[in-house]
Scaffold this active site. Structure first.
Site, PDB file in Angstrom:
ATOM      1  N   CYS A 232      28.322 -37.135  22.605  1.00 54.80           N
ATOM      2  CA  CYS A 232      28.495 -38.428  21.934  1.00 54.80           C
ATOM      3  C   CYS A 232      28.403 -38.246  20.428  1.00 54.80           C
ATOM      4  O   CYS A 232      28.992 -39.000  19.667  1.00 54.80           O
ATOM      5  CB  CYS A 232      27.455 -39.425  22.426  1.00 54.80           C
ATOM      6  SG  CYS A 232      25.756 -38.852  22.221  1.00 54.80           S
TER       7      CYS A 232
ATOM      8  N   GLU B 264      23.512 -46.997  25.133  1.00 54.80           N
ATOM      9  CA  GLU B 264      23.823 -45.818  24.313  1.00 54.80           C
ATOM     10  C   GLU B 264      25.265 -45.448  24.633  1.00 54.80           C
ATOM     11  O   GLU B 264      25.542 -44.884  25.698  1.00 54.80           O
ATOM     12  CB  GLU B 264      22.891 -44.648  24.677  1.00 54.80           C
ATOM     13  CG  GLU B 264      21.430 -44.863  24.341  1.00 54.80           C
ATOM     14  CD  GLU B 264      21.122 -44.664  22.861  1.00 54.80           C
ATOM     15  OE1 GLU B 264      22.062 -44.491  22.067  1.00 54.80           O
ATOM     16  OE2 GLU B 264      19.940 -44.708  22.512  1.00 54.80           O
TER      17      GLU B 264
HETATM   18  P1  NAD Z   1      30.902 -43.619  32.093  1.00 61.60           P
HETATM   19  O1  NAD Z   1      30.760 -44.906  31.378  1.00 61.60           O
HETATM   20  O2  NAD Z   1      32.157 -43.374  32.831  1.00 61.60           O
HETATM   21  O3  NAD Z   1      29.726 -43.443  33.163  1.00 61.60           O
HETATM   22  C1  NAD Z   1      28.379 -43.471  32.786  1.00 61.60           C
HETATM   23  C2  NAD Z   1      27.547 -43.830  34.003  1.00 61.60           C
HETATM   24  O4  NAD Z   1      27.843 -45.164  34.394  1.00 61.60           O
HETATM   25  C3  NAD Z   1      27.820 -42.972  35.239  1.00 61.60           C
HETATM   26  O5  NAD Z   1      26.608 -42.717  35.888  1.00 61.60           O
HETATM   27  C4  NAD Z   1      28.716 -43.859  36.085  1.00 61.60           C
HETATM   28  O6  NAD Z   1      28.667 -43.574  37.447  1.00 61.60           O
HETATM   29  C5  NAD Z   1      28.125 -45.214  35.779  1.00 61.60           C
HETATM   30  N1  NAD Z   1      29.037 -46.343  36.018  1.00 61.60           N
HETATM   31  C6  NAD Z   1      30.383 -46.352  36.018  1.00 61.60           C
HETATM   32  N2  NAD Z   1      30.830 -47.610  36.257  1.00 61.60           N
HETATM   33  C7  NAD Z   1      29.749 -48.397  36.412  1.00 61.60           C
HETATM   34  C8  NAD Z   1      29.558 -49.784  36.659  1.00 61.60           C
HETATM   35  N3  NAD Z   1      30.581 -50.626  36.800  1.00 61.60           N
HETATM   36  N4  NAD Z   1      28.305 -50.261  36.727  1.00 61.60           N
HETATM   37  C9  NAD Z   1      27.246 -49.440  36.560  1.00 61.60           C
HETATM   38  N5  NAD Z   1      27.370 -48.114  36.336  1.00 61.60           N
HETATM   39  C10 NAD Z   1      28.602 -47.595  36.246  1.00 61.60           C
HETATM   40  O7  NAD Z   1      30.639 -42.471  31.016  1.00 61.60           O
HETATM   41  P2  NAD Z   1      30.699 -40.903  31.247  1.00 61.60           P
HETATM   42  O8  NAD Z   1      32.119 -40.468  31.314  1.00 61.60           O
HETATM   43  O9  NAD Z   1      29.785 -40.484  32.330  1.00 61.60           O
HETATM   44  O10 NAD Z   1      30.050 -40.381  29.896  1.00 61.60           O
HETATM   45  C11 NAD Z   1      30.763 -40.174  28.730  1.00 61.60           C
HETATM   46  C12 NAD Z   1      30.533 -41.297  27.744  1.00 61.60           C
HETATM   47  O11 NAD Z   1      29.140 -41.442  27.482  1.00 61.60           O
HETATM   48  C13 NAD Z   1      31.160 -41.034  26.396  1.00 61.60           C
HETATM   49  O12 NAD Z   1      31.749 -42.206  25.914  1.00 61.60           O
HETATM   50  C14 NAD Z   1      29.976 -40.640  25.526  1.00 61.60           C
HETATM   51  O13 NAD Z   1      30.158 -40.858  24.146  1.00 61.60           O
HETATM   52  C15 NAD Z   1      28.923 -41.507  26.090  1.00 61.60           C
HETATM   53  N6  NAD Z   1      27.602 -40.977  25.757  1.00 61.60           N
HETATM   54  C16 NAD Z   1      26.842 -41.646  24.876  1.00 61.60           C
HETATM   55  C17 NAD Z   1      25.615 -41.121  24.519  1.00 61.60           C
HETATM   56  C18 NAD Z   1      24.726 -41.823  23.534  1.00 61.60           C
HETATM   57  O14 NAD Z   1      23.564 -41.448  23.469  1.00 61.60           O
HETATM   58  N7  NAD Z   1      25.185 -42.787  22.779  1.00 61.60           N
HETATM   59  C19 NAD Z   1      25.184 -39.928  25.072  1.00 61.60           C
HETATM   60  C20 NAD Z   1      26.008 -39.275  25.987  1.00 61.60           C
HETATM   61  C21 NAD Z   1      27.217 -39.808  26.332  1.00 61.60           C
END
Ligand code: NAD
Length: 523
Positions: free
Chosen positions: A276, A242
């Site tokens: 998002c 997502e």
């Molecule tokens: P992010 O990708 O920075 O982090 C998301 C999660 O992934 C965190 O828990 C982080 O610690 C973890 N993570 C980071 N690097 C990783 C790795 N190498 N391996 C495994 N896990 C890792 O995103 P964010 O800043 O926390 O969230 C914002 C983003 O999420 C925006 O792009 C938003 O659009 C998206 N989002 C999407 C939805 C959806 O339903 N499509 C919903 C909410 C947020």
């Protein structure tokens, strides 16, 4: 000193984004802790699955009761750690989870129970087939900070009711909310070892991904999502992704300007634009453009920005200052390329380092970063378009495809356009609320992701479908087994004629030729 640094690196500091206050320091899980958590839940999962669906639904009911009883307290925890106004925490987080539980309580039985598969082919009529939905085993969930309660909760509830055990790695920015989820689940009767939270940064997520889980449900940015997809491909681990969005809002020439402008303002600034499903691009028919943009600007100027704990606050802080910097850079680039600031357009340092004024930009163009990259902040860029075709073309001109909205008084026209937009969800005359419709699937196309959460399709992601086939004549060899020959070949042709031949004559002849099949000696 080195030891202090090492210890510091192993602690997550949770901050209140409105005030900068340290809320709590929490030990960060290393690779060993993550693997241990996965082992623990793996060992506990079979008993959880054997408990049966009805008993697991009962646990969900208790969870729902417990959450309802603690709704205001949980909303306040969310606001303190993620910044959004308490009213938003109640509506977009607590209510969403209560209703997701309701959906599963009402529907998990009918959606997860065995399902007969009737056979139409005469050859297979003597078999009974059915679908069995089995839990994957251990589901890893990695979640973001922007909806720190509703996102991991809805995914976890679906995973648990289907008989899986779960290890959740929440965002490092919102671990307290995840620990509250754990306490609600455990109080409801989910055994400790069936749901575990591992607190940590990216490396903890990477450790979860590389540990022996059976499926990963990831919500986060496209950049991280691509990394996860690549690592998962190496071991063919099924994943749901997502990811980000750049949702367009299409305002047609017959739209109600007052309603549509209020929707644009709410859709762009709810959760300080950190959703998002935020309205991140607005395409307005040129005949309404001036009036619509002015209405948006006026309404935006009336928004009250401040600490989400104040009941009068409409827009809270952003999560961290680095997120403000991204917003600032998008707005600055747009201004340099000719965009007009109609409202906001600056930080609000008097409130704190994480505040950016809700901003409306006019005269933007499709090439600007503000129209192409996910801004994830309180900015509403508005652009005029020539007509419906033009609006759809621009909406589809994006690497993202999470959701979109069309605004019109003509339902048929709205539906026509909705069908032509490339997105996981298109709403006609509403924004964002699709996330709170528990029956509706949530997910994107293109760079916005793979797979679905929520509703029937979200529940399907939590199970493996096994096809179970029972032959009702155990003492009979099958006609298609070895012992072929020319006559068998002719009989088979006859059988195909009988089944699929066009004319009555060819079907009758086929039936007669096929009848010879039963006289064949099989090995
Ligand atoms: P992010 O990708 O920075 O982090 C998301 C999660 O992934 C965190 O828990 C982080 O610690 C973890 N993570 C980071 N690097 C990783 C790795 N190498 N391996 C495994 N896990 C890792 O995103 P964010 O800043 O926390 O969230 C914002 C983003 O999420 C925006 O792009 C938003 O659009 C998206 N989002 C999407 C939805 C959806 O339903 N499509 C919903 C909410 C947020």
């Amino acid at each position: 000193m080195a030891t202090d640094l090492q210890i510091a690196a192993r602690r997550i500091v949770s901050l209140n984004p409105a005030t900068g206050e340290v809320l709590r320091e929490i030990d960060c899980a290393g690779e060993v802790e993550v693997r241990t958590a996965v082992q623990r839940v793996r060992a506990a999962q079979p008993a959880w699955a054997e408990l049966g669906l009805r008993r697991r639904i009962e646990v969900l009911r208790k969870f729902q009761t417990g959450l309802y009883a603690r709704k205001s307290e949980i909303a306040a925890v969310i606001t303190r750690e993620a910044g959004k106004p308490v009213a938003e925490a109640l509506v977009t987080e607590v209510l969403v989870v209560l209703d997701a539980a309701r959906f599963l309580i009402d529907n998990a039985w009918s959606l997860l129970r065995d399902e007969p598969v009737p056979h139409a082919n005469i050859v297979t009529k003597l078999k009974t087939g059915w679908l069995v939905r089995e839990p994957h085993g251990v589901i890893g969930i990695i979640s973001p900070w922007n909806y720190p309660f509703s996102i991991p909760s809805t995914e976890t509830l679906a995973a648990l009711v289907a008989g899986n055990a779960v290890v959740l790695k929440p965002s490092e920015l919102t671990p307290i909310v995840a620990l509250e989820l754990a306490s609600l689940l455990h109080d409801a009767g989910v055994p400790d070892d069936v749901f575990q939270v591992v607190v940590g940064e990216g490396p903890a997520g990477a450790a979860l991904l590389s540990s022996p889980i059976d499926k990963l449900v990831f919500t986060g940015s496209v950049t991280t999502g691509k990394r996860i997809a690549a690592a998962a491909a190496e071991r063919l681990l099924p994943v749901v992704l997502e990811l980000g969005g750049k949702d367009p809002m299409l305002v047609l020439d017959d739209a109600d300007i007052d309603v549509a402008s209020s929707a644009a303002v709410w859709g762009a600034f709810v959760n300080a634009g950190q959703a998002c499903l935020s309205v991140e691009r607005c395409y307005v028919h040129h005949s309404l453009y001036e009036a619509f943009a002015n209405a948006c600007a006026e309404k935006t100027k009336q928004l009250r920005v401040g600490d989400g704990m104040d009941a009068h606050t409409d827009v809270g802080p952003m999560i961290r200052e680095r997120q403000v910097r991204i917003v600032e850079s998008h707005v600055e680039e747009a201004k340099q390329r000719g965009a007009r600031v109609l409202a906001g357009g600056m930080r609000l340092p008097q409130l704190g380092p994480n505040y950016y004024a809700p901003t409306v930009l006019g005269d933007v163009t499709q090439e600007m970063r503000i129209m192409r990259e996910e801004t994830f902040g309180p900015v509403l860029p508005i652009m005029a378009c020539a007509g419906d075709k033009d609006a759809v073309r621009m909406a589809n001109d994006s690497e993202f495809g999470l959701a979109a909205s069309v605004w019109t008084r003509d339902a048929k026209r709205g539906e026509r356009l909705a069908r032509r937009i490339h997105a996981g969800t298109v709403m006609v005359n509403d924004v964002i609320s699709c996330f709170g419709i528990s029956e509706a699937p949530h997910g994107g196309v293109k760079a916005s992701g793979v797979g679905r959460t929520h509703g029937r399709f979200g529940l399907d992601e939590m199970v493996r479908v096994k096809y179970l086939d029972m032959d009702r004549l155990p003492g009979m060899k099958k006609v298609w087994w070895h012992g072929y020959g020319e006559s068998f070949q002719r009989q088979m042709e006859g059988f195909l004629d009988m089944q699929f031949g066009q004319g009555l004559g060819s079907r009758l002849r086929g039936a007669l030729r096929a009848a010879g099949v039963v006289r064949r000696k099989r090995l």
